[in-house]
Design a protein around this motif. Structure first.
Motif, PDB file in Angstrom:
ATOM      1  N   ASN A 178       0.770  -1.069   0.005  1.00  9.98           N
ATOM      2  CA  ASN A 178      -0.044   0.142  -0.102  1.00  9.98           C
ATOM      3  C   ASN A 178       0.976   1.414  -0.167  1.00  9.98           C
ATOM      4  O   ASN A 178       0.417   2.304  -0.650  1.00  9.98           O
ATOM      5  CB  ASN A 178      -0.861  -0.010   1.189  1.00  9.98           C
ATOM      6  N   ILE A 179       2.136   1.245   0.678  1.00  8.19           N
ATOM      7  CA  ILE A 179       2.789   2.694   0.750  1.00  8.19           C
ATOM      8  C   ILE A 179       3.371   2.628  -0.754  1.00  8.19           C
ATOM      9  O   ILE A 179       3.212   3.709  -1.287  1.00  8.19           O
ATOM     10  CB  ILE A 179       4.185   2.367   1.790  1.00  8.19           C
ATOM     11  N   TYR A 180       4.069   1.692  -1.125  1.00  5.33           N
ATOM     12  CA  TYR A 180       4.915   2.052  -2.396  1.00  5.33           C
ATOM     13  C   TYR A 180       4.110   1.996  -3.578  1.00  5.33           C
ATOM     14  O   TYR A 180       4.347   2.585  -4.455  1.00  5.33           O
ATOM     15  CB  TYR A 180       5.991   0.894  -2.468  1.00  5.33           C
ATOM     16  N   ALA A 181       2.684   1.540  -3.584  1.00  4.42           N
ATOM     17  CA  ALA A 181       2.067   1.869  -4.655  1.00  4.42           C
ATOM     18  C   ALA A 181       1.656   3.166  -4.993  1.00  4.42           C
ATOM     19  O   ALA A 181       1.856   3.549  -6.026  1.00  4.42           O
ATOM     20  CB  ALA A 181       0.592   1.017  -4.490  1.00  4.42           C
ATOM     21  N   SER A 182       1.405   4.097  -3.941  1.00  6.47           N
ATOM     22  CA  SER A 182       1.253   5.311  -3.703  1.00  6.47           C
ATOM     23  C   SER A 182       2.403   6.053  -4.443  1.00  6.47           C
ATOM     24  O   SER A 182       2.391   7.128  -5.269  1.00  6.47           O
ATOM     25  CB  SER A 182       0.640   6.037  -2.471  1.00  6.47           C
ATOM     26  N   GLU A 183       3.558   5.437  -3.996  1.00  3.16           N
ATOM     27  CA  GLU A 183       4.689   6.331  -4.237  1.00  3.16           C
ATOM     28  C   GLU A 183       5.164   6.029  -5.523  1.00  3.16           C
ATOM     29  O   GLU A 183       5.842   7.200  -6.350  1.00  3.16           O
ATOM     30  CB  GLU A 183       5.896   5.750  -3.377  1.00  3.16           C
TER      31      GLU A 183
END
Length: 280
Positions: A178-183
């Motif tokens: 979830n974090i890296y998808a946005s980044e």
DNA sequence: CGTACACCCTGGCCGC
DNA sequence: TGCGGCCAGGGTGTAC
């Protein structure tokens, strides 16, 4: 908790403790993890030597000299620590959520702790690894040369979900959470709301650059530490200091010259952060 | 087959 | 201080 960069960091840390060590003691304190720890787990590990530690997707694999492979997944809250003989931080007794304790013959202690018990710790024969239910449907590694615009086009063509949701699908590309998808989407200047099947060629290319770029940068930073993630040696990750969008609702977009403000939306019941001004 | 949603479990934080 | 509600980095089973 752990996405690919955190798992990779833990893996690298374990390589400083485990390879060429023999497992001299195995204690399972509770077996009811997401996948129950098999009853023959201790017997299959005891006396075995760990040949090498590898990562596949978000799984950590310990290859044993018996042709068994130990599979560890950290779920949302799992941690793996190693403590050498004489380490002042080494615990005397297991903590509340320490489910597995192992000692090697050089008296290194490995602790697996997972409060939410979404993780797993199991063992399977190497001949069954490829067809293992947990691994058989996994997509390509994001840091491999297989990640190409054409691969993404082929595998996203029938996906009608938003691209952010598609990036979380481990059957396409593994390791993105979830974090890296946005980044990644911010780096690729692509809106998380765009349909996965309607990405332009330029966007597919941008994703193929942004995915490994963000993940490698995060690995270099030792992963992200939000609440409870720490590396195998107890060090904290620092990529959270480099977040461009994650958990930055209402703050200024970090992109040079972009006057946008980071927005939070919910997709597939999970938070997404992006800049509506520079992500299309 | 693809998608939406509930659910698994614990703990921290917020508002009352 | 206590309590309910909500949130959290992951993944699966079910119904449609």
């Amino acid at each position: 908790m752990p996405e690919l960069p955190e798992v990779e960091t833990v893996c690298r840390g374990l390589r400083g403790f485990l390879p060429q060590q023999t497992l001299a003691w195995v204690t399972v304190r509770r077996r009811d993890l997401r996948v129950p720890i098999p009853l023959d787990f201790e017997q299959r590990l005891l006396g075995r030597t760990v040949l090498r530690v590898e990562r596949r997707a978000k799984y950590i694999l310990w290859y044993l000299d018996s042709d068994d492979v130990v599979l560890v997944h950290l779920g949302m809250s799992g941690r793996l620590f190693g403590y050498r003989h004489g380490d002042p931080k080494r615990p005397q007794a297991a903590a509340k959520h320490d489910h597995v304790w192992l000692r090697t013959d050089d008296d290194t202690l490995i602790c697996f702790c997972d409060p939410r018990r979404f993780g797993l710790f199991t063992v399977c024969h190497s001949s069954q690894l490829a067809s293992h239910p947990l691994l058989k449907d996994l997509g390509i590694e994001p840091l491999s040369p297989e990640l190409q615009p054409q691969y993404l086009r082929d595998h996203l063509a029938t996906r009608r979900v938003p691209v952010k949701v598609a990036l979380l699908n481990q059957a396409v590309v593994v390791g993105i959470g979830n974090i890296y998808a946005s980044e990644i989407l911010h780096r690729a200047r692509t809106s998380p709301e765009r349909s996965a099947s309607e990405l332009t060629t330029a966007q597919l290319k941008a994703l193929c650059q942004a995915i490994p770029a963000i993940l490698r940068q995060a690995i270099e930073a030792g992963g992200s530490t939000l609440r409870d993630y720490v590396q195998a040696d107890g060090e904290l990750g620092s990529f959270q200091n480099l977040f461009a969008v994650y958990d930055r609702e209402g703050q200024d977009c970090q992109r040079r010259g972009c006057p946008g403000t980071i927005t939070r939306i919910v997709q597939a019941a999970r938070a997404t952060y992006f800049c509506p001004r520079c992500q299309h």
